[in-house]
Design an enzyme around this catalytic site. Structure first.
Site, PDB file in Angstrom:
ATOM      1  CB  SER A 107       7.595   0.604   7.832  1.00  0.00           C
ATOM      2  OG  SER A 107       8.055  -0.567   7.211  1.00  0.00           O
ATOM      3  CB  CYS A 159      -0.910   0.011   1.230  1.00  0.00           C
ATOM      4  SG  CYS A 159      -2.121  -1.311   1.254  1.00  0.00           S
ATOM      5  CG  ASN A 160       2.305   2.586   3.114  1.00  0.00           C
ATOM      6  OD1 ASN A 160       1.374   3.332   2.838  1.00  0.00           O
ATOM      7  ND2 ASN A 160       2.371   1.916   4.251  1.00  0.00           N
ATOM      8  CD  GLU A 189       4.946  -2.292   7.841  1.00  0.00           C
ATOM      9  OE1 GLU A 189       4.048  -3.141   7.881  1.00  0.00           O
ATOM     10  OE2 GLU A 189       5.085  -1.470   6.931  1.00  0.00           O
ATOM     11  N   GLY A 206     -19.452   4.941  14.702  1.00  0.00           N
ATOM     12  CA  GLY A 206     -18.760   5.674  13.652  1.00  0.00           C
ATOM     13  C   GLY A 206     -18.431   4.780  12.482  1.00  0.00           C
ATOM     14  CB  ILE A 217     -10.601   6.535  13.599  1.00  0.00           C
ATOM     15  CG1 ILE A 217      -9.671   7.737  13.404  1.00  0.00           C
ATOM     16  CG2 ILE A 217     -10.210   5.779  14.864  1.00  0.00           C
ATOM     17  CD1 ILE A 217      -9.712   8.740  14.528  1.00  0.00           C
ATOM     18  N   GLY A 277     -16.132   6.263   9.911  1.00  0.00           N
ATOM     19  CA  GLY A 277     -15.117   7.033   9.203  1.00  0.00           C
ATOM     20  C   GLY A 277     -13.779   6.327   9.158  1.00  0.00           C
TER      21      GLY A 277
END
Length: 409
Positions: free
Chosen positions: A88, A47-48, A93, A164, A168, A166
């Site tokens: 990372s 993803c990064n 990680e 929630g 988080i 969203g």
């Protein structure tokens, strides 16, 4: 001679092009490499980051995407830092080490690695494990979801309510899958349904919040509301409340078990500081293992070029045996071949061992420079030697003649 080239885009650098690059699947990158005649590579996609490790060549098609490019030692060091978790988004990680291993194993299955590439990735995986086992780089959680998970796991909690839907809440939801009975609640039933369906969670609205609190052991509020979602009169004794809102989502109540986002950050900062203290130690491990790896790479490169030289020696050997056998037919050809083979091995052993010893005393840059010159001219040197040996002065390509002679051997 090129040892390793890294072409990359990641979350730290060239963000505009990274956002474009990260959307492309493995097949997209592999196709570009193959079209550019590159057959030895490992592609790491997360993803990064998008990282392409090459043994030789450079795909000109990618220049327009402004990649980061590193060569040889710098590329290898970067890979070790990646596998160790030093590069990372979340320092230390563990997931990245698994991703490096899977990327390498995929290239092995596809026949895209050679001996040097295997050495490099096997060492990087080894270093990633060693850094984690010998330092505190991966000890203690630093992300909000992982800390929340640890808090819940340390309590007698079975049923969890997340208020929630969203960012988080979306980050926390996968951490709880398979461990707790989770219900996601919000004002918009369609929005909470979308999040809950990803993990087979229950979902509902917050119309009867007191009843929802009664039915759950822990309540996590993760909304962007500017006013409290849970008020004192709705709170139930004996429940765990985790307030991840900023401003606060849950009102204070004397005696209530409330953990705030500030409490979470305090744990994160404490663990993050402990990890940072391990960075220098991790870099020392990388430096030591880098030196060991570079010596192995030098040995492999020397072995490869002497393997070509050995083929040349075999060509000469066959010619000489043919001449000798014509002059001395009484001696069995098998005896002559055994003698010649033994002599070649003994003669070549000393220069190989000597060159390896000298290579280890040279800096990696000096070795690469000298070796490149030697390697680039080797075919011409062998061709010239063959021409001189055979005593022929024709216009035939020396390189073609050498290739045919080596094939005959």
């Amino acid at each position: 001679m090129q040892i390793l080239t890294l072409i990359s885009w990641d979350f730290k650098r060239n963000n505009n092009f990274f956002n474009q690059a990260v959307l492309n699947p493995y097949e997209y990158w592999a196709d570009i490499l193959e079209k550019n005649g590159i057959s030895r590579y490992v592609i790491l996609l997360t993803c990064n980051r998008v990282e392409i490790y090459l043994r030789a060549g450079f795909p000109e098609d990618l220049e327009a995407m402004k990649p980061n490019v590193l060569h040889d030692e710098e590329a290898i060091k970067h890979l070790m830092e990646v596998s160790s978790g030093l590069d990372s988004m979340s320092l230390g990680e563990n997931e990245i080490l698994k991703q490096v291993k899977e990327a390498y194993e995929l290239s092995v299955r596809n026949g895209k690695v050679d001996k040097v590439l295997s050495l490099i990735f096997q060492k990087a995986i080894f270093v990633g494990k060693k850094v984690r086992s010998e330092t505190e780089i991966s000890r203690g959680k630093v992300s909000v979801p992982s800390i929340v998970y640890d808090i819940l796991s340390s309590r007698v909690v079975q049923k969890v309510l997340i208020i929630g839907n969203g960012m988080i809440a979306g980050e926390i939801a996968p951490y709880l899958s398979g461990k707790f009975e989770v219900t996601i609640a919000g004002r918009n039933i369609d929005h909470v349904k979308d999040l809950a369906s990803k993990y087979n969670y229950s979902y509902t609205t917050i119309n009867d919040l007191h009843e929802l609190i009664m039915r759950n052991d822990a309540i996590i509020s993760a909304t962007s509301s500017k006013t409290p979602i849970i008020r004192r009169e709705e709170m139930v004794e004996g429940k765990l409340y985790i307030d991840l809102g900023n401003p606060r989502n849950i009102e204070d109540k004397p005696g209530a078990d409330i953990i705030t986002i500030d409490d979470i950050y305090s744990v994160s900062n404490r663990n993050g500081s402990a990890r940072m203290e391990s960075v220098d130690e991790a870099r020392r491990i990388i430096e030591i293992e880098m030196a060991s790896l570079m010596n192995k790479i030098k040995d492999v490169m020397i072995d490869e070029i002497f393997a070509d030289f050995y083929k040349f020696a075999v060509v000469v050997q066959k010619m000489e045996i043919e001449k000798f056998s014509r002059m001395h037919p009484e001696i069995p050809a098998s005896d002559v071949e055994a003698f010649a083979h033994s002599m070649i091995n003994k003669v070549m052993n000393i220069p190989v061992m000597t060159l390896k010893s000298v290579a280890r005393s040279q800096s990696n840059q000096d070795f690469s420079r000298i070796f490149s010159k030697f390697y680039d001219n080797f075919s011409d040197l062998v061709s010239a030697a063959l021409q001189s040996y055979e005593g022929r002065q024709d216009t035939q390509s020396l390189r073609d003649r050498t290739r045919r002679l080596l094939q005959r051997s």
